[in-house]
Design an enzyme around this catalytic site. Structure first.
Site, PDB file in Angstrom:
ATOM      1  N   CYS A   1       0.865  -1.171   0.000  1.00  0.00           N
ATOM      2  CA  CYS A   1       0.000   0.000   0.000  1.00  0.00           C
ATOM      3  C   CYS A   1       0.903   1.223   0.000  1.00  0.00           C
ATOM      4  O   CYS A   1       1.548   1.525   0.998  1.00  0.00           O
ATOM      5  CB  CYS A   1      -0.917   0.018   1.225  1.00  0.00           C
ATOM      6  SG  CYS A   1      -2.015   1.467   1.278  1.00  0.00           S
TER       7      CYS A   1
ATOM      8  N   GLU B   1      -3.177   0.921  -6.945  1.00  0.00           N
ATOM      9  CA  GLU B   1      -2.081   0.008  -7.248  1.00  0.00           C
ATOM     10  C   GLU B   1      -1.831   0.053  -8.753  1.00  0.00           C
ATOM     11  O   GLU B   1      -2.754   0.249  -9.532  1.00  0.00           O
ATOM     12  CB  GLU B   1      -2.427  -1.411  -6.792  1.00  0.00           C
ATOM     13  CG  GLU B   1      -1.241  -2.350  -6.742  1.00  0.00           C
ATOM     14  CD  GLU B   1      -0.117  -1.831  -5.847  1.00  0.00           C
ATOM     15  OE1 GLU B   1       0.822  -1.198  -6.389  1.00  0.00           O
ATOM     16  OE2 GLU B   1      -0.187  -2.038  -4.630  1.00  0.00           O
TER      17      GLU B   1
END
Length: 271
Positions: A2, A114
Site C-alpha cells: 500500500c 495500485e
C-alpha cells in the site's frame, strides 16, 4: 503493498461508522484523494485519554503521520520506508512487534491505488530492451462502497532535541499491514484487465471486516499468537477494481477526479 490511497470521509462520517467517542476539531484533515507516505492521516484507536483519571480505553480518531518510527529509533528518518508491515512477520520484526502487541489501529480509506505494468512493456523488458515502465493505475475498493478499514499499527517517538513542552516533541506515526493479494475473482472486475487483485500486485492492505474491529483495537489483547488469528485475510469477493487516470501517479495531483473510472486502460498502458 500500500503506497497510495484515497481518504475523503470526515470525522462526522467516520465517527458514525467506527463509534468514535473522541476527536479534536483542530485535528481535522481535508479530504485527500492521493494520500502518500509521510502525510498526516486519520487512524482509529482505543486508548485512555491523555491526562484522564480513568485508565479505561476510549475510541478516538487521531491524526498520525504515515511512516512508522519505532520508539527506540535515534532519528525519524526511516519512517518514510516503514509505511507497510507484512502480516506474516509483523509479530517478530523488531520495528513492529511491540506495536503489534499493544498499539494497533484502523486506518480508514475509500480504497487504495495500485499500478500494473503494461503488457507490451513487460514484453520489452523480457526482450532486454531498455524503456521506462509505463504503468496503469487501478483503484481498489469495497464493492459495496463501505469504508475500507485497513489494519494498522501506531507508535510514539520522542524527539530528544526538543524540550518537553514543544509541540513537536512527540511524533505519532503509523504503518499499514499488508497481506497476500486475493487470487479469487473480484466482485466487480473491469472488462479489460485484471480479474483478481493478484493480477494487479502480489500484495494488498489487510482489510478488517466490522466483526474484527473491536478485537483488533482492544489494547488488553496482547498475546501475539492470539492476535495473529486476526490477521487472516477477509472473505473473498468483497472487492472491486477499476482503471483510473495516470494523473494519480504524480503526488501533486489531488482531487475527486482521480477516482473517476475509465472505460479501459489508458492508451499505451494496456494490461
Amino acid at each position: 503493498m500500500c503506497g497510495r490511497y484515497a481518504a475523503s470521509r470526515g470525522p462526522e462520517d467516520l465517527a458514525g461508522v467506527f463509534e468514535i467517542e473522541k476527536w479534536e476539531p483542530e485535528e481535522v484533515l481535508a479530504p485527500d484523494y492521493n494520500v502518500a507516505p509521510t502525510k498526516e492521516v486519520y487512524a482509529v484507536l482505543d486508548r485512555p485519554l491523555k491526562d484522564a483519571d480513568s485508565p479505561v480505553p476510549v475510541r478516538q480518531l487521531r491524526k498520525l503521520k504515515w511512516g512508522l518510527v519505532p520508539s527506540w529509533s535515534k532519528t525519524p528518518e526511516g519512517g518514510a520506508r516503514m509505511i507497510n508491515a507484512r502480516a506474516e512477520t509483523v509479530h517478530e520484526k523488531p520495528s513492529y512487534r511491540r506495536a503489534f502487541s499493544t498499539r494497533r489501529c484502523i486506518i480508514p480509506a475509500d480504497g487504495y491505488y495500485e499500478w500494473v505494468t503494461a503488457k507490451d512493456e513487460r514484453e520489452l523488458e523480457v526482450e532486454g530492451k531498455k524503456k521506462r515502465q509505463r504503468k496503469q493505475p487501478y483503484f481498489v475498493l469495497p464493492a459495496d462502497g463501505s469504508v475500507f478499514a485497513m489494519a494498522g499499527l501506531y507508535e510514539f517517538w520522542r524527539d530528544r532535541t526538543l524540550p518537553d513542552d514543544h509541540p513537536l516533541a512527540w511524533w505519532v506515526t503509523c504503518s499499514v499491514i499488508t497481506t497476500e493479494a486475493e487470487t479469487t475473482p473480484l466482485a466487480v472486475a473491469p472488462d479489460e484487465g485484471p480479474h483478481a487483485l493478484a493480477d494487479i500486485h502480489p500484495r494488498m492492505p489487510l482489510m478488517l471486516t466490522p466483526d474484527r474491529w473491536d478485537s483488533w483495537l482492544d489494547p488488553a489483547r496482547t498475546d501475539p499468537d492470539d492476535l495473529r488469528e486476526l490477521l487472516a485475510p477477509p472473505p473473498a469477493g468483497l472487492m472491486r477494481a477499476y482503471p483510473v487516470s495516470t494523473a494519480v501517479s504524480n503526488v501533486r495531483n489531488n482531487g475527486p477526479e482521480l477516482l473517476k473510472e475509465l472505460e479501459g486502460p489508458e492508451e499505451g498502458t494496456l494490461f
